[in-house]
Write an enzyme that holds these catalytic residues in place. Structure first.
Site, mmCIF file in Angstrom:
data_model
loop_
_atom_site.group_PDB
_atom_site.id
_atom_site.type_symbol
_atom_site.label_atom_id
_atom_site.label_comp_id
_atom_site.label_asym_id
_atom_site.label_seq_id
_atom_site.Cartn_x
_atom_site.Cartn_y
_atom_site.Cartn_z
ATOM 1 N N ASN A 116 0.856 -1.189 0.000
ATOM 2 C CA ASN A 116 0.000 0.000 0.000
ATOM 3 C C ASN A 116 0.889 1.234 0.000
ATOM 4 O O ASN A 116 2.056 1.187 0.388
ATOM 5 C CB ASN A 116 -0.904 0.004 1.231
ATOM 6 C CG ASN A 116 -1.900 1.157 1.210
ATOM 7 O OD1 ASN A 116 -2.474 1.475 0.166
ATOM 8 N ND2 ASN A 116 -2.112 1.799 2.351
ATOM 9 N N HIS A 118 0.874 5.353 1.294
ATOM 10 C CA HIS A 118 0.157 6.248 2.207
ATOM 11 C C HIS A 118 0.850 7.609 2.200
ATOM 12 O O HIS A 118 2.073 7.689 2.337
ATOM 13 C CB HIS A 118 0.155 5.673 3.622
ATOM 14 C CG HIS A 118 -0.597 6.529 4.597
ATOM 15 N ND1 HIS A 118 -1.978 6.598 4.611
ATOM 16 C CD2 HIS A 118 -0.167 7.357 5.574
ATOM 17 C CE1 HIS A 118 -2.365 7.430 5.561
ATOM 18 N NE2 HIS A 118 -1.289 7.905 6.149
ATOM 19 N N SER A 145 4.871 7.120 2.086
ATOM 20 C CA SER A 145 5.445 5.834 2.466
ATOM 21 C C SER A 145 4.800 4.706 1.672
ATOM 22 O O SER A 145 3.578 4.692 1.483
ATOM 23 C CB SER A 145 5.203 5.552 3.962
ATOM 24 O OG SER A 145 5.627 6.616 4.782
ATOM 25 N N ASP A 154 -2.650 1.227 7.999
ATOM 26 C CA ASP A 154 -1.443 2.015 7.717
ATOM 27 C C ASP A 154 -0.312 1.683 8.680
ATOM 28 O O ASP A 154 0.555 2.512 8.956
ATOM 29 C CB ASP A 154 -1.743 3.530 7.773
ATOM 30 C CG ASP A 154 -2.808 3.946 6.778
ATOM 31 O OD1 ASP A 154 -2.878 3.346 5.695
ATOM 32 O OD2 ASP A 154 -3.589 4.881 7.094
#
Length: 225
Positions: A116, A118, A145, A154
């Site tokens: 992912n 973020h 990030s 997260d």
């Protein structure tokens, strides 16, 4: 090596989106340039008629819409999403602006093979509205990030971060644009590392080139890119 053999070793990737798909486009561009040794097997959106689906279709990538509103529960949606993803046998799942909180069963299923991105320097500013929060907190630097996905929102181990200065003239929109520019650099980089076998998650930490990284991952200053 023949073209067929070269294609055979490419990592199969499924990308999940909810919106415009700008990070998806960065991956598509990396594939087109020959820099990314991956095949984007499918793009799946939980929202219909978003720009990211158009980007994928223009690139000849199969697209699917799995509308979360059609499911009675988060768990039911995630079960069907897993089934849909797994039909493409991906080696990696990439969340590119996928605006869903995922169930622990889903994150466990793809543990160590789902990334992912973020828009903050994690662990700072998890969640939403990160750019305004960074300004309000008086931060001198902000950024983005890429991390492995775990059950903690997260909160998975960070792979790479790009830092940008917070300028006195910044508002959330201006800061967001500079951060997004770095997103389009470091997300393809992390995917490339994974595809090349250089990156993995080991005992809840990020391992790159055989070495465990610190909590903030591999650090890149915007001026270095």
């Amino acid at each position: 090596m023949s073209q067929a053999a070269s294609q055979a070793i490419k990592l199969r990737v499924v990308v999940l989106i909810s919106g415009s798909g700008s990070n998806l486009q960065a991956l598509i561009d990396g594939v087109d340039s020959g820099d990314l040794p991956i095949e984007i097997a499918a793009v799946i959106s939980n929202r219909p008629e978003v720009m990211g689906l158009t980007r994928a279709s223009k690139a000849g990538i199969p697209t699917l819409v799995l509308d979360h509103k059609n499911f009675a529960s988060r768990e039911a949606f995630d079960i069907e999403l897993m089934r849909t993803i797994d039909a493409y046998t991906p080696g990696l799942v990439v969340l590119a602006g996928f605006m869903r909180i995922l169930t622990p069963a889903f994150t466990e299923h793809y543990l160590g093979r789902m990334l992912n991105i973020h828009p903050s320097l994690l662990p700072k500013f998890q969640g939403l509205h990160t750019h305004q929060r960074a300004i309000d907190a008086g931060e001198t630097h902000h950024g983005v990030s890429v991390h492995f996905v775990t059950a903690e929102l997260d909160g998975g181990p960070v792979i790479v971060q790009a830092r940008v200065p917070v300028l006195p003239t910044d508002d959330a929109g201006l800061l967001a644009k500079r951060v997004q520019k770095q997103e389009h650099v470091i997300y393809p980089l992390a995917v490339k590392w994974f595809a090349e076998g250089k990156l993995k998650m080991t005992n809840g930490k990020t391992e790159l080139n055989g070495e465990l990284l610190a909590e903030n991952g591999y650090q890149i200053e915007a001026n270095d890119i």
